[in-house]
Each structure stands twice: as C-alpha cells, then as structure tokens.
Design a protein around this motif. Structure first.
Motif, mmCIF file in Angstrom:
data_model
loop_
_atom_site.group_PDB
_atom_site.id
_atom_site.type_symbol
_atom_site.label_atom_id
_atom_site.label_comp_id
_atom_site.label_asym_id
_atom_site.label_seq_id
_atom_site.Cartn_x
_atom_site.Cartn_y
_atom_site.Cartn_z
ATOM 1 N N PHE A 3 1.019 -1.168 -0.186
ATOM 2 C CA PHE A 3 0.101 0.012 0.005
ATOM 3 C C PHE A 3 0.825 1.177 -0.054
ATOM 4 O O PHE A 3 1.929 1.230 0.818
ATOM 5 C CB PHE A 3 -0.948 0.012 1.245
ATOM 6 N N GLU A 4 0.360 2.016 -0.799
ATOM 7 C CA GLU A 4 1.183 3.577 -0.727
ATOM 8 C C GLU A 4 0.307 4.420 0.366
ATOM 9 O O GLU A 4 -1.084 4.528 0.268
ATOM 10 C CB GLU A 4 1.175 4.034 -2.230
ATOM 11 N N VAL A 5 1.037 5.108 1.270
ATOM 12 C CA VAL A 5 0.374 5.972 2.135
ATOM 13 C C VAL A 5 0.342 7.269 1.568
ATOM 14 O O VAL A 5 1.276 7.909 0.907
ATOM 15 C CB VAL A 5 1.250 6.344 3.413
ATOM 16 N N PHE A 49 6.119 4.917 0.704
ATOM 17 C CA PHE A 49 5.865 6.032 1.754
ATOM 18 C C PHE A 49 6.455 7.209 0.728
ATOM 19 O O PHE A 49 7.660 7.021 0.504
ATOM 20 C CB PHE A 49 6.753 5.999 2.960
ATOM 21 N N ASN A 50 5.782 8.130 0.658
ATOM 22 C CA ASN A 50 6.114 9.403 -0.155
ATOM 23 C C ASN A 50 7.105 10.489 0.716
ATOM 24 O O ASN A 50 6.902 10.784 1.718
ATOM 25 C CB ASN A 50 5.044 10.216 -0.645
ATOM 26 N N LEU A 51 8.149 10.611 0.172
ATOM 27 C CA LEU A 51 9.186 11.696 0.918
ATOM 28 C C LEU A 51 9.255 12.666 -0.168
ATOM 29 O O LEU A 51 9.283 12.721 -1.354
ATOM 30 C CB LEU A 51 10.561 11.109 0.998
ATOM 31 N N PHE A 61 10.578 4.119 -0.168
ATOM 32 C CA PHE A 61 10.579 5.490 -0.037
ATOM 33 C C PHE A 61 10.308 5.920 -1.653
ATOM 34 O O PHE A 61 10.916 5.461 -2.453
ATOM 35 C CB PHE A 61 11.724 6.077 0.390
ATOM 36 N N GLU A 62 9.271 6.715 -1.701
ATOM 37 C CA GLU A 62 8.971 7.283 -3.161
ATOM 38 C C GLU A 62 9.406 8.631 -3.064
ATOM 39 O O GLU A 62 9.200 9.377 -2.491
ATOM 40 C CB GLU A 62 7.445 7.292 -3.325
ATOM 41 N N LEU A 63 10.331 8.991 -3.820
ATOM 42 C CA LEU A 63 10.743 10.261 -4.426
ATOM 43 C C LEU A 63 10.388 10.815 -5.988
ATOM 44 O O LEU A 63 10.608 9.956 -6.859
ATOM 45 C CB LEU A 63 12.454 10.429 -4.049
ATOM 46 N N LEU A 120 11.417 5.807 -7.997
ATOM 47 C CA LEU A 120 11.086 7.304 -8.744
ATOM 48 C C LEU A 120 9.762 7.497 -9.010
ATOM 49 O O LEU A 120 9.245 6.476 -10.056
ATOM 50 C CB LEU A 120 12.088 7.246 -9.872
ATOM 51 N N ASP A 121 9.193 8.253 -8.256
ATOM 52 C CA ASP A 121 7.876 8.676 -8.660
ATOM 53 C C ASP A 121 7.443 9.584 -9.782
ATOM 54 O O ASP A 121 8.118 10.482 -10.152
ATOM 55 C CB ASP A 121 7.309 9.358 -7.234
ATOM 56 N N ASP A 122 6.299 9.593 -10.141
ATOM 57 C CA ASP A 122 5.962 10.340 -11.503
ATOM 58 C C ASP A 122 6.954 10.323 -12.678
ATOM 59 O O ASP A 122 7.486 11.072 -13.255
ATOM 60 C CB ASP A 122 5.796 11.895 -11.226
ATOM 61 N N LEU A 139 10.537 2.106 -10.878
ATOM 62 C CA LEU A 139 10.137 3.471 -11.444
ATOM 63 C C LEU A 139 8.700 3.404 -11.374
ATOM 64 O O LEU A 139 7.865 2.293 -11.932
ATOM 65 C CB LEU A 139 10.565 3.319 -13.096
ATOM 66 N N LYS A 140 7.832 4.279 -10.930
ATOM 67 C CA LYS A 140 6.422 4.514 -11.112
ATOM 68 C C LYS A 140 6.072 5.414 -12.061
ATOM 69 O O LYS A 140 6.494 6.686 -12.198
ATOM 70 C CB LYS A 140 5.885 5.147 -9.976
ATOM 71 N N ILE A 141 5.361 4.777 -13.166
ATOM 72 C CA ILE A 141 5.305 5.492 -14.307
ATOM 73 C C ILE A 141 4.062 6.541 -14.286
ATOM 74 O O ILE A 141 3.163 6.185 -13.766
ATOM 75 C CB ILE A 141 4.942 4.502 -15.470
ATOM 76 N N ILE A 177 2.862 0.904 -12.826
ATOM 77 C CA ILE A 177 2.047 1.819 -13.887
ATOM 78 C C ILE A 177 0.982 2.311 -12.522
ATOM 79 O O ILE A 177 0.188 1.641 -12.142
ATOM 80 C CB ILE A 177 1.413 1.101 -14.837
ATOM 81 N N GLU A 178 1.055 3.705 -12.931
ATOM 82 C CA GLU A 178 0.077 4.485 -11.815
ATOM 83 C C GLU A 178 -1.189 4.964 -12.611
ATOM 84 O O GLU A 178 -0.837 5.198 -13.719
ATOM 85 C CB GLU A 178 0.813 5.694 -11.388
ATOM 86 N N GLY A 179 -2.503 5.064 -11.975
ATOM 87 C CA GLY A 179 -3.509 5.809 -12.424
ATOM 88 C C GLY A 179 -4.215 5.180 -13.501
ATOM 89 O O GLY A 179 -4.573 5.349 -14.162
HETATM 90 CA CA CA Z 1 3.646 8.465 -4.794
#
Ligand code: CA
Ligand code: C2E
Ligand code: CA
Length: 322
Positions: free
Chosen positions: A100-102, A155-157, A187-189, A217-219, A238-240, A274-276
């Motif tokens: 899960f992403e917080v 977790f987003n940083l 950790f997501e950056l 690596l987010d976005d 990698l989070k696309i 893959i996000e979204g």
């Molecule tokens: Ca994120």
C-alpha cells in the motif's frame, strides 16, 4: 538573460522570472500595479521558474488561499488533523495486493479538507514538512505492522526530507525503533525532485538501499531525466506517471512509450509500476503489454487503515479457500 556567460574559469548561467500586470486593464494605481506584478512574480518563482506570468484575479485568489494554508498548517496539531489513506499496489502475476502507498490527508478545522498537492508544497516552503513527514511515518509503520509480512509499505518523501540530515535521521530512528523490516519499506521520491538535487539525492538513495529500503522514482517520465545519470541511481522501482496511460486504449504511441519505459526499468534491474489505472480496458491493454504491477482507482482507491486490513484479510481468506 539565458545566454551563458563564458568566463576564463567557468561558465555562468543566470535566469530570471517575471510577473506582469497591465495598466489600466488589471490595476488602477501604481501601488496596485506593483502589488499585482509581485504576486505574479511570486507565482512564477513557485511554479514555473524562468517564466513570464501575467497577473489574473484567479491567481490572486489562489495565492491568498495558499497563504491561509500556510498560516493554518503552522498551527495545526499534526497528529490529530492529519490522517492517512492507503492505496493498494496490485501484482497481477500473483493476483494479490503486494503493498500500500500511504497518502496524507488533512482535515483542517478552519479550511476543511485540503488537498496534498496544495499542503505538501506549502509545508515544504514554510519548514513544516519534516515534522509532518515524521508524524505520518510513525503512524504508517504502526498500521503496516498489522499486515502480513510480505506486504510492502510505500511512503512518499519530499526532497526536503532527504536533503535535511535531521529529517532523514529521524525517519531512520523511527524505523529502527519500530522493528519494521526495512526490506518491506519503499520510499517514493519524484523523479523531478531527484534530478534537481542529484548529488545529494544519489548519496542518500544509496544509503537507504544499503539499509535494505527500496527507493522508487515517482511520477517517472515527466521529469527531465538524463539517462546517463539515471543508471547511476540505485533505485528499486520506476512508477510511471499516470499521464502516459490516460489514452493508452486509443494511442499506439502511448503503448510504445509504456513498452519503452518497461524495457528501461528491466535494463536498470528495477520494477515498473503503472500508476493511475482507472478502467478495465486500460488494465487489459497494459497486461497485454506484459506489465504486472499496477496502482489506480481500478485496482483500489485510497482507503482507511481498517479497510486496507480488511482487504488483505479477505484476499487471504479467498486464496486459502481456493
Ligand atoms: Ca507517490
Ligand atoms: P502521488 O505520489 O503520485 O500519489 C498518487 C496520487 O494519485 C494520489 O493523489 C492518488 O489518490 C491519485 N490517484 C491514484 N490512483 C489514481 C487514478 O487511478 N486516477 C487518478 N486520477 N488519480 C489517482 P493524492 O492523494 O491527492 O496525492 C497527490 C500527491 O501528493 C501525491 O502524488 C504525492 O506526491 C503527494 N503526497 C501525498 N501524501 C504525501 C505524503 O505523505 N508526503 C509527501 N511528501 N507527499 C505526499
Ligand atoms: Ca505518482
């Protein structure tokens, strides 16, 4: 102004942002003209460095709202007003929620719900981000401790969190005290933030990885990564960015881009998430392209801590009944 200046020892690059207002259309006095131009300049510096921005009434309203947000966040009781939402990360090959992403949520007693893409930049600017990150992180770890031990916590940083040694130390201290397995933590950056602060980010990413913590690596894809630099970053995923899949069902170009990004991830030896993903059709196209790790409303919306736990329990029950 953008022209580089070549000096004997070095090349100097300068830039400039500007704010513009039009007299007499948008202002009635010299004072007002200065004030409006200054508003627009402030906005340019905040959102589009190097740009020329024209003052509008909508801009003034937005800036006024942000300053209200700043005022309220400074006096907020972080542990009470902020709460956590958990969005599932879905693994198609295992047909399970693998993490899960917080996501932080703020219900301000004065402003009502404030969106994270508003309050996070404000918190970064006014020096509140560290306290906020630490408050959310300790609660996230507590929640994740109730999950089965093969479920990850993402977790987003903010880049400020890893830039400031005391925040990073604080995070690692909370982690050590919690007893949570670092291999279950990611950790997501954002790619953009990492690229802006490459030197400091690279060192800290390596340090986190050495402790067993994942770094995503987010976005990814919207920032301006230099591929020569990316391969030196020891990231685990990698989070696309979701902009790439919005038209995936209609556009072969988008399909090709996704395929390329997936190949890039494979070559970097990291996962490709893959996000979204919002619809069944998108999910089907992406699965046909060979992708297996997903996040998005189709696979699950951000939910409460209790709902996240329920979801894991019902998945466990149905996999053991089958
Ligand atoms: Ca994120
Ligand atoms: P993000 O890290 O890219 O998080 C994903 C955002 O996309 C979340 O918005 C999520 O609700 C939304 N989303 C997920 N699936 C879908 C989908 O299928 N369609 C659409 N349209 N949207 C989807 P949210 O919660 O509003 O968060 C926005 C951003 O705020 C996050 O983007 C993240 O950058 C930041 N953020 C949130 N919580 C935190 C936090 O605790 N710390 C830091 N530093 N940043 C945070
Ligand atoms: Ca993202």
């Amino acid at each position: 102004m953008k022209q580089p200046l070549d000096l004997p020892e070095l090349t100097v690059r300068v830039g400039g942002s500007s704010g513009v207002t039009i007299f007499p259309d948008h202002c009635r006095s010299a004072e007002e003209a200065f004030e409006h131009a200054d508003y627009a300049l402030y906005h340019a510096k905040l959102t589009r460095r190097g740009a020329v921005i024209l003052f509008t009434q909508a801009l003034a309203t937005e800036i006024a709202y942000r300053s209200l947000v700043e005022q309220e966040i400074k006096r907020a009781d972080l542990d009470r007003e902020f709460h956590l939402a958990f969005q599932p990360l879905w693994c198609e090959s295992g047909r399970r929620t693998y993490g899960f992403e917080v996501l932080a949520r703020w219900d301000s007693p004065v402003l009502g719900p404030v969106r994270p893409d508003v309050f996070i930049p404000v918190a970064e600017r006014c020096g509140m981000i560290g306290a906020l990150t630490l408050s959310i992180f300790s609660r996230a770890l507590k929640a994740a401790s109730a999950w089965p031990d093969d479920v990850l916590l993402s977790f987003n940083l903010s880049i400020k969190d890893i830039e400031a040694p005391q925040i990073l130390e604080g995070l690692l201290e909370i982690l050590a005290r919690s007893g949570f397995d670092p291999h279950r933590l990611v950790f997501e950056l954002t790619e953009t933030a990492v690229m802006q602060k490459l030197q400091i980010a690279a060192g800290n990413i390596r340090r986190l990885r050495d402790l067993g913590i994942g770094v995503a690596l987010d976005d990814f894809g919207v920032g301006q990564s230099n591929l020569g630099q990316i391969h030196r970053l020891p990231v685990s995923a990698l989070k696309i960015d979701r902009s790439f899949i919005a038209d995936i069902c209609e556009s072969t170009v988008s399909c090709n881009i996704i395929r390329t990004l997936n190949d890039l991830a494979r070559n970097l030896d990291c996962a490709c998430i893959i996000e979204g993903v919002e619809t069944q059709e998108q999910a089907a196209v992406l699965k046909a392209l060979g992708l297996t790790l997903f996040q998005g409303y189709f696979f699950g919306r951000p939910m409460s801590e209790a709902a996240a736990l329920d979801r894991l329990q019902s998945e466990y029950a149905s996999s053991h009944a089958a």
